[in-house]
Design a protein around this motif. Sequence first.
Motif, PDB file in Angstrom:
ATOM      1  N   GLU A 179      27.684  35.811  40.298  1.00  0.00           N
ATOM      2  CA  GLU A 179      27.611  34.481  40.113  1.00  0.00           C
ATOM      3  C   GLU A 179      27.260  33.900  38.614  1.00  0.00           C
ATOM      4  N   THR A 180      27.197  34.807  37.740  1.00  0.00           N
ATOM      5  CA  THR A 180      26.666  34.516  36.506  1.00  0.00           C
ATOM      6  C   THR A 180      28.090  33.602  35.737  1.00  0.00           C
ATOM      7  N   PHE A 181      29.115  33.838  36.240  1.00  0.00           N
ATOM      8  CA  PHE A 181      30.585  33.244  35.780  1.00  0.00           C
ATOM      9  C   PHE A 181      31.666  33.441  36.620  1.00  0.00           C
ATOM     10  N   LYS A 182      32.520  32.531  36.839  1.00  0.00           N
ATOM     11  CA  LYS A 182      33.577  32.633  37.567  1.00  0.00           C
ATOM     12  C   LYS A 182      35.092  32.821  36.855  1.00  0.00           C
ATOM     13  N   ASP A 183      35.141  32.571  35.461  1.00  0.00           N
ATOM     14  CA  ASP A 183      36.362  32.652  34.819  1.00  0.00           C
ATOM     15  C   ASP A 183      36.906  34.289  35.022  1.00  0.00           C
TER      16      ASP A 183
END
Length: 376
Positions: free
Chosen positions: A298-302
């Motif tokens: 969940e830290t980032f989506k890219d």
Amino acid sequence: MDCDKKLEELALNLFKIDAVKFGDFTTKSGIKTPVYFDLRVIVSYPNVMESISNLLYEVTLKNSNFEHLCGVPYTALPIATLLSVKAKKSMLMRRKEAKSYGTKKVIEGHYKAGQKCFIVEDVVTSGSSVLETVRDLRNEGLIADEAVIILDREQGGKQNLESNNVKMTSLFTMSKLIDILIKNKCISEQTGTEVNSYFKNTQAPSLVPSIERIYLPFEKRAELTTNSIAKDLFNIMATKKTNLCLSIDLTTSTQIFNLLEKVGEHGNLITPEYTEATVKMAGKFPHLITGFVCQKKETFKDPGLIQLTPGVQLESSKDELGQVYNTPEKVVLDNGADVVVVGRGIVASKNPEVQAVIYKDTLWKCYMKRISGKLE
């Protein structure tokens, strides 16, 4: 009859059966529009359905390689069915909601991960309905990167699909359809001018990539990233079939404990606010930032960034220094790790070479299982 003539004839027939309406309407994406394209009525006109399916086949599918077709529910399903029969290709059906009984499947039909599925849709405004289908197909491990559409309203849907790695081909654009109707005096030139002006000035909201990065293979993510190091690393991992990163710890336990004595009382400095600020900062410099060292997907989506996760051993355990380790299955399948950083598990083993091979094979199997979508 050539293709242009067939398209013109189809446009006129759609107007005659009231599939193209002029007035005051609202689209699914909430946009007001003076034109509404309602293909639900075509089920009552077999000749129109046949004409649409024949043109879609000739324009797009005839020379394409794919294993399956999937119509976006529900209006496109009859057309997808006809195309399936004409192309002699398997058809899959997507449920808007998974069944609460039996297999609980979202995608119905027989398929294998890695096979290509062509998407069929009637009208695209923002592209949101197509992307919902793309998401569910990709979550099953299928390749869903092409869609064939009857009408492109030219309001940003094509660009939204492209940003989500989906190529869209349409029989008509809205401007082409309007030109045909004006030419054949179905509508006045003034109406046509007003409608064209509306479409030029009214765009659908842009849609950020909706496909979770952890389900995309490294080869595909290499295409999406703008960072040269991340691109090379994705390709290296895919080529060598390994996502193992070795961490060589050259410090002593005394140094570690001395540092803990000094900073231990301040606790974990990585707050949610700190993480959010870091990810936003990375978004400003995509060519410089390769990825993040973190524990959670969940830290980032890219999908163009790489997640490196440390603290891994073949079996969940705690060592003499209090370090808690997660298993390869946990960090790759559940936590979303792309590169797995292993230290003592290899360095401190009796045979580092053998242990490295075991880690490499185990981690790659977890990655392959993850992108196949079969996580049960």
